[in-house]
Enzyme design. Structure first.
Site, mmCIF file in Angstrom:
data_model
loop_
_atom_site.group_PDB
_atom_site.id
_atom_site.type_symbol
_atom_site.label_atom_id
_atom_site.label_comp_id
_atom_site.label_asym_id
_atom_site.label_seq_id
_atom_site.Cartn_x
_atom_site.Cartn_y
_atom_site.Cartn_z
ATOM 1 N N HIS A 160 0.806 -1.215 0.000
ATOM 2 C CA HIS A 160 0.000 0.000 0.000
ATOM 3 C C HIS A 160 0.846 1.274 0.000
ATOM 4 O O HIS A 160 0.348 2.338 0.366
ATOM 5 C CB HIS A 160 -0.904 0.037 1.234
ATOM 6 C CG HIS A 160 -1.808 -1.136 1.379
ATOM 7 N ND1 HIS A 160 -2.782 -1.427 0.456
ATOM 8 C CD2 HIS A 160 -1.903 -2.099 2.351
ATOM 9 C CE1 HIS A 160 -3.449 -2.519 0.860
ATOM 10 N NE2 HIS A 160 -2.918 -2.947 1.992
ATOM 11 N N HIS A 173 -8.035 -3.689 -0.654
ATOM 12 C CA HIS A 173 -7.593 -5.053 -0.950
ATOM 13 C C HIS A 173 -8.528 -5.694 -1.960
ATOM 14 O O HIS A 173 -8.557 -6.905 -2.120
ATOM 15 C CB HIS A 173 -7.561 -5.915 0.312
ATOM 16 C CG HIS A 173 -6.802 -5.310 1.426
ATOM 17 N ND1 HIS A 173 -7.376 -4.504 2.368
ATOM 18 C CD2 HIS A 173 -5.485 -5.366 1.739
ATOM 19 C CE1 HIS A 173 -6.445 -4.105 3.229
ATOM 20 N NE2 HIS A 173 -5.292 -4.610 2.863
#
Lengths: 333, 333
Positions: free
Chosen positions: A58, A220
């Site tokens: 991320h 996700h």
């Protein structure tokens, strides 16, 4: 799978090695645990320390927010996987200056469990901790169940605001209060165009067909609430801003900060086209935008898509937002 | 085509509108020509002005480098298309403070033609100009034909170094000399994994099959010299660094700066894995890395791939590289 990697199982450790080498002026690794990173000057005396953590994949989230005016330490997990409680406990000890440690992270089951265990381990060694969990993803749970929402790009604001408060020498209670207020004041909604690929899996974990988009998607690839024909940039901005505005009860005269966040593969050009519409909508509603962030703040590797976060400002949040910070990825002067 | 846009023909104008709104503290638009952007405080008195320009689709290149310590003005073209000579002439007049204007841009036919014509128009109005053309793409032409190479991410260094020199109050001749020396000291090589899509065309302009990569590719998808099986991150780094080192005649004891640049869709994680190897190679060769840049500096919309640029430092270039600058996309303190 098209990635610049060596062995899939080494992605996180080699990424960390590169990151530490590139930013050795700002970051240090921590003995015993190569997946723990801390501010170069940690522990910072007379300052509440802020610790975050979570799965990799991320960037700049989470470790990219270590630095003056932001985080003191981060426990880094494997791709999309929580760090261990022992690891979180280790970084807690490393950055604690005696003034207490704030755990500040996004609402995901594994992270919550491991941070809670670390907090108990810290208590046994007389390190005071407090916990604030980011729950800004407005699409992930309906109103009334805010505390079950996921934490996404809005975490940036929690780090920035609590970080600024801690830098001023505030107490653990005061820093936690700012983080809580920031979390209550920020909402995010994401939209996905194409998936990312986990290096160890080698293929996409979900699909969005040609000509389709998914609104409300998590970082996700958690499902959104609309999967259908691709909409124009203006329509996407309208949908997201309308949802956020209603959830935050925004009204004329309010002041906000806006973050347009690319999820990985979305060009900056498109993010500015989206921001143009966000700005027009708020102007029409007589809502002032004080500070704008556009770029990659919380990604999902090569996922195409973006999110919009809106932070409702009060006087203190506005002041704290405008203080400087220095991290490996972003600098504010 | 999966893009956050409205009408394809409005991509550039709407992107500019969003950009000007978001960064109104740093940028201003210029009367008569909405595709010309200037530093908010232009013309800056007693300073050589630096003007760049080129096609859109490469953010932060070109307009993202407007700011203190960098560029004074930029003429923005449509996606992958040169700005007009009249447009370049207009921005020249706008930013000229009387100390002369340096044209600094990448080597592409349309841009060269239009900047040259603008230079003649400026001469007729007694505005002194000088021109330095970026030719850092080592893969685009063999040694001996350096001045026919394309300009790519290495332009960042030309902007930074000439910009710092201009900020010190140097003359047009001195600023141009630094830009020339920077161009002679920097080499870039790119590698592509997947194509970008022009909004008005709606489909990729080239293809790279699954499992394949193309080394030496340009930022508009210009063909490279190797198209074949995808290599590991370490192999890619070795190939590129070896080509650059030999072309730059790097040797033990040299000092360099490294820029790892994502072309659009490549995750930051992978860029750090590449940098890890670059750093290891230089360490082995006893070549010191002084300053590192990693992220998106010259993109090609949603193209997956990256480039590595290496700048060989001398004392003055090193000093100039380390001065601060502030632009909408990057800040150095």
């Amino acid at each position: 799978m098209k990635k610049f990697i060596n062995k899939p199982e080494n992605v996180v450790s080699e990424m960390l090695e590169g990151l530490l080498t590139a930013h050795s002026d700002l970051l240090k690794s921590v003995e015993n645990n190569p997946k723990n990173l801390a501010r170069k000057d940690a522990p910072v005396q007379d300052k509440v320390a802020i610790v975050s953590g979570g799965g990799s994949g991320h960037l700049p989230l989470f470790l990219g927010y270590i630095g003056k005016g932001m985080l003191d330490g981060v426990a880094v997990g494997e791709i999309f996987a929580s760090p261990s409680s022992k690891q979180i406990f280790d970084i807690t000890k490393e950055v604690n200056s005696g003034k207490g440690v704030l755990y500040l992270y996004g609402n995901y089951g594994g992270d919550v469990m491991n941070f809670d265990m670390a907090s108990e381990m810290a208590e046994m060694e007389d390190i005071e901790t407090a916990t604030v969990i980011g729950t800004d993803d407005v699409a992930s749970m309906p109103k009334g169940q805010e505390n079950q929402r996921r934490g996404v790009a809005g975490l940036f604001y929690l780090y920035k605001l609590a970080g600024a408060k801690a830098e001023e020498g505030a107490s653990l209670e005061e820093v936690a209060e700012v983080a809580k207020r920031a979390n209550q004041s920020v909402r995010t909604m994401g939209v996905g165009l194409s998936p990312c690929i986990l290096p160890e899996v080698g293929k996409p974990s979900f699909t969005i067909e040609e000509g389709q988009m998914e609104i409300g998607m998590g970082i996700h690839g958690e499902p959104g609430y609309y999967k259908g024909e691709i909409q124009t940039a203006d329509e996407v901005a309208e949908t997201i801003v309308s949802n956020i505005s209603s959830d935050l009860a925004l009204e004329a005269g309010n002041e906000v900060s806006v973050l347009v966040n690319g999820l990985g593969a979305t060009p900056l050009e498109e993010q500015y086209i989206i921001f143009r519409k966000v700005s027009n909508i708020f102007q029409e509603k007589n809502i002032t935008i004080d500070k704008v962030y556009i770029g990659e703040y919380a990604t999902s590797m090569e996922m195409a898509g973006l999110s919009i976060s809106v932070l409702k400002l009060d006087d203190e949040l506005k002041r704290l937002l405008n203080t400087p910070y220095t991290t490996p990825f972003h600098v504010q002067v």
